[in-house]
Design an enzyme around this catalytic site. Structure first.
Site, PDB file in Angstrom:
ATOM      1  N   GLU A 129       4.493  -7.907   2.819  1.00  0.00           N
ATOM      2  CA  GLU A 129       4.852  -8.822   3.924  1.00  0.00           C
ATOM      3  C   GLU A 129       4.439  -8.226   5.268  1.00  0.00           C
ATOM      4  OE1 GLU A 129       6.642  -7.714   1.409  1.00  0.00           O
ATOM      5  OE2 GLU A 129       8.490  -8.856   1.150  1.00  0.00           O
ATOM      6  N   CYS A 148      12.262  -6.915   1.077  1.00  0.00           N
ATOM      7  CA  CYS A 148      13.222  -5.817   1.261  1.00  0.00           C
ATOM      8  C   CYS A 148      13.882  -5.959   2.635  1.00  0.00           C
ATOM      9  CB  CYS A 148      12.519  -4.467   1.125  1.00  0.00           C
ATOM     10  SG  CYS A 148      11.562  -4.000   2.591  1.00  0.00           S
ATOM     11  N   ILE A 204       0.872  -1.182   0.000  1.00  0.00           N
ATOM     12  CA  ILE A 204       0.000   0.000   0.000  1.00  0.00           C
ATOM     13  C   ILE A 204       0.902   1.223   0.000  1.00  0.00           C
ATOM     14  CG2 ILE A 204      -1.874   1.210   1.210  1.00  0.00           C
ATOM     15  CD1 ILE A 204      -2.304  -1.613   2.700  1.00  0.00           C
ATOM     16  N   GLU A 205       0.935   1.904  -1.137  1.00  0.00           N
ATOM     17  CA  GLU A 205       1.850   3.041  -1.286  1.00  0.00           C
ATOM     18  C   GLU A 205       1.193   4.344  -0.858  1.00  0.00           C
ATOM     19  OE1 GLU A 205       3.408   2.742  -5.288  1.00  0.00           O
ATOM     20  OE2 GLU A 205       4.591   0.977  -4.718  1.00  0.00           O
TER      21      GLU A 205
END
Ligand code: THU
Length: 143
Positions: free
Chosen positions: A59, A97, A47-48
């Protein structure tokens, strides 16, 4: 132990939730599915945000919901990620990441499997310790 049916089910759940990705800035859609020891699957997507660092990865979205529901024991995570144009055939094996690796290390053992998949029939399994060797551990630091 994780069997093939569970792996396929997790990948399928990750593919499904990936469709809900909110990624208007990167156009990179990620889905994660987390299996708990109770046999439940929690899903999450990325969700940006227009303020880029505010965005959250798939994640951590999945883990946040599972943890909020009282889950503490995790069996495996499946991850599916690729650009928006990649629908059924995904080119990359998406890996977590650095921030997600550290986040997951808080709750997962060193042998915790992270399944990265391009489809239900094309996956790789990596472990927590392969993704984050020599990790900083709160357990060690408070000892
Ligand atoms: N992203 C994830 O959700 N999980 C990963 O494992 C890699 C990156 C997201 C963050 C951002 O919304 C987009 O993918 C591009 O980096």
């Amino acid at each position: 132990m994780l069997n093939e049916v569970q792996i396929k089910q997790l990948i399928s759940s990750a593919c499904q939730v990936r469709q809900n990705s909110y990624s208007p800035y990167s156009h990179f859609c990620v889905g994660a599915a987390l299996l708990t020891a109770k046999g439940k699957i929690y899903v999450g997507t990325n969700i940006e945000n227009i303020s880029y660092p505010v965005g959250i990865c798939a994640e951590r979205s999945a883990f946040a919901v599972a943890l909020s529901n009282g889950e503490r024991n995790f069996v495996a995570l499946a991850l599916v990620g690729g650009s928006q144009s990649e629908k059924d055939i995904i080119k990359t094996f998406c890996t977590p990441c650095g921030m997600c690796r550290q986040f997951m290390a808080e709750f997962c053992g060193t042998d915790f499997p992270i399944i990265t998949a391009r489809s239900e029939n094309d996956w790789k399994i990596l472990t927590m310790k392969e993704l984050l060797p020599h990790s900083f551990s709160t357990y060690l630091s408070i000892k």
